[in-house]
Design a protein around this motif. Structure first.
Motif, PDB file in Angstrom:
ATOM      1  N   HIS A  80       3.893  -8.905 -11.416  1.00  0.00           N
ATOM      2  CA  HIS A  80       2.815  -8.927 -10.415  1.00  0.00           C
ATOM      3  C   HIS A  80       3.421  -8.830  -9.017  1.00  0.00           C
ATOM      4  O   HIS A  80       4.253  -9.661  -8.635  1.00  0.00           O
ATOM      5  CB  HIS A  80       2.027 -10.229 -10.563  1.00  0.00           C
ATOM      6  N   ARG A  82       2.131  -8.143  -4.941  1.00  0.00           N
ATOM      7  CA  ARG A  82       1.070  -7.883  -3.962  1.00  0.00           C
ATOM      8  C   ARG A  82       1.720  -7.817  -2.585  1.00  0.00           C
ATOM      9  O   ARG A  82       2.503  -8.697  -2.212  1.00  0.00           O
ATOM     10  CB  ARG A  82      -0.011  -8.949  -3.985  1.00  0.00           C
ATOM     11  N   ASN A  84       0.965  -6.587   1.713  1.00  0.00           N
ATOM     12  CA  ASN A  84      -0.064  -6.394   2.729  1.00  0.00           C
ATOM     13  C   ASN A  84       0.508  -5.619   3.903  1.00  0.00           C
ATOM     14  O   ASN A  84       1.668  -5.827   4.282  1.00  0.00           O
ATOM     15  CB  ASN A  84      -0.573  -7.746   3.242  1.00  0.00           C
ATOM     16  N   THR A 101      -4.237  -4.005   1.434  1.00  0.00           N
ATOM     17  CA  THR A 101      -3.540  -4.795   0.422  1.00  0.00           C
ATOM     18  C   THR A 101      -3.327  -3.896  -0.782  1.00  0.00           C
ATOM     19  O   THR A 101      -4.255  -3.209  -1.235  1.00  0.00           O
ATOM     20  CB  THR A 101      -4.372  -6.030   0.013  1.00  0.00           C
ATOM     21  N   GLU A 103      -1.850  -4.036  -4.675  1.00  0.00           N
ATOM     22  CA  GLU A 103      -1.492  -4.985  -5.730  1.00  0.00           C
ATOM     23  C   GLU A 103      -1.179  -4.238  -7.018  1.00  0.00           C
ATOM     24  O   GLU A 103      -1.971  -3.410  -7.465  1.00  0.00           O
ATOM     25  CB  GLU A 103      -2.635  -5.975  -5.947  1.00  0.00           C
TER      26      GLU A 103
END
Length: 176
Positions: A80, A82, A84, A101, A103
């Motif tokens: 995972h 993520r 920004n 963002t 992800e």
């Protein structure tokens, strides 16, 4: 910041999820590899933010919008990631900013297959709303519809190509 577009695309990768490190993939993606995953991708690379976090820098043209993105790591796990960005946006409106963002997730399906998820959320900024106002665009819903269509088309193109790049790296034993 108001959400202007939110889009998720998925692709199957035919290997064990445990063999993938999605965060490492993003931050080691070479310029040519990034470019080969979409006709809209112009350049890609990585750096370190001022506060020492990993950063993915991407330049792409989506519809008539040139985006320069400085994605800073928020979540950096094996399955995972993520990031920004307060992205520079160049269009007929001039230069403005968009909050984006990005992800990425890998989810195990079977012992030898996993699902790759590529999610993008675009948010307005004060500068962006002022740009719209300066050209008398007052219906933000029309902007949202067009932006979602553009992001969805782009995401649909790049997601299976990202998945193929990840798969090829697994085959070469990148994360063993």
């Amino acid at each position: 910041m108001e959400v202007l577009a939110e889009c998720t695309a998925k692709a199957m990768i035919h290997c064990a999820a445990e063999k993938i490190n999605i965060t490492d993939w993003l931050f080691t993606l070479r310029d040519q590899e990034y470019q080969s995953c979409s006709v809209s991708h112009i350049a890609g690379g990585s750096s370190i933010s001022q506060d020492g976090k990993k950063m993915s820098i991407n330049v792409e043209r989506i519809a008539d919008n040139l985006l320069i993105q400085h994605y800073i790591e928020e979540i950096g796990e094996k399955n995972h990631c993520r990031v920004n960005s307060m992205s520079d946006s160049f269009s007929a409106l001039g230069r403005t900013k968009l909050g984006i963002t990005w992800e990425l997730k890998v989810r195990r399906l079977t012992a030898n297959s996993c699902e790759f998820t590529n999610k993008v959320v675009v948010r307005s900024t004060k500068e962006f709303l002022e740009s719209l106002k300066s050209v008398n665009i007052t219906d933000i819903e029309v902007v949202k519809i067009q932006m979602l269509q553009n992001v969805a088309e782009h995401n649909a193109e790049e997601t299976p190509l990202f998945a193929a790049d990840i798969h090829n790296k697994v085959l070469r034993g990148k994360w063993e």
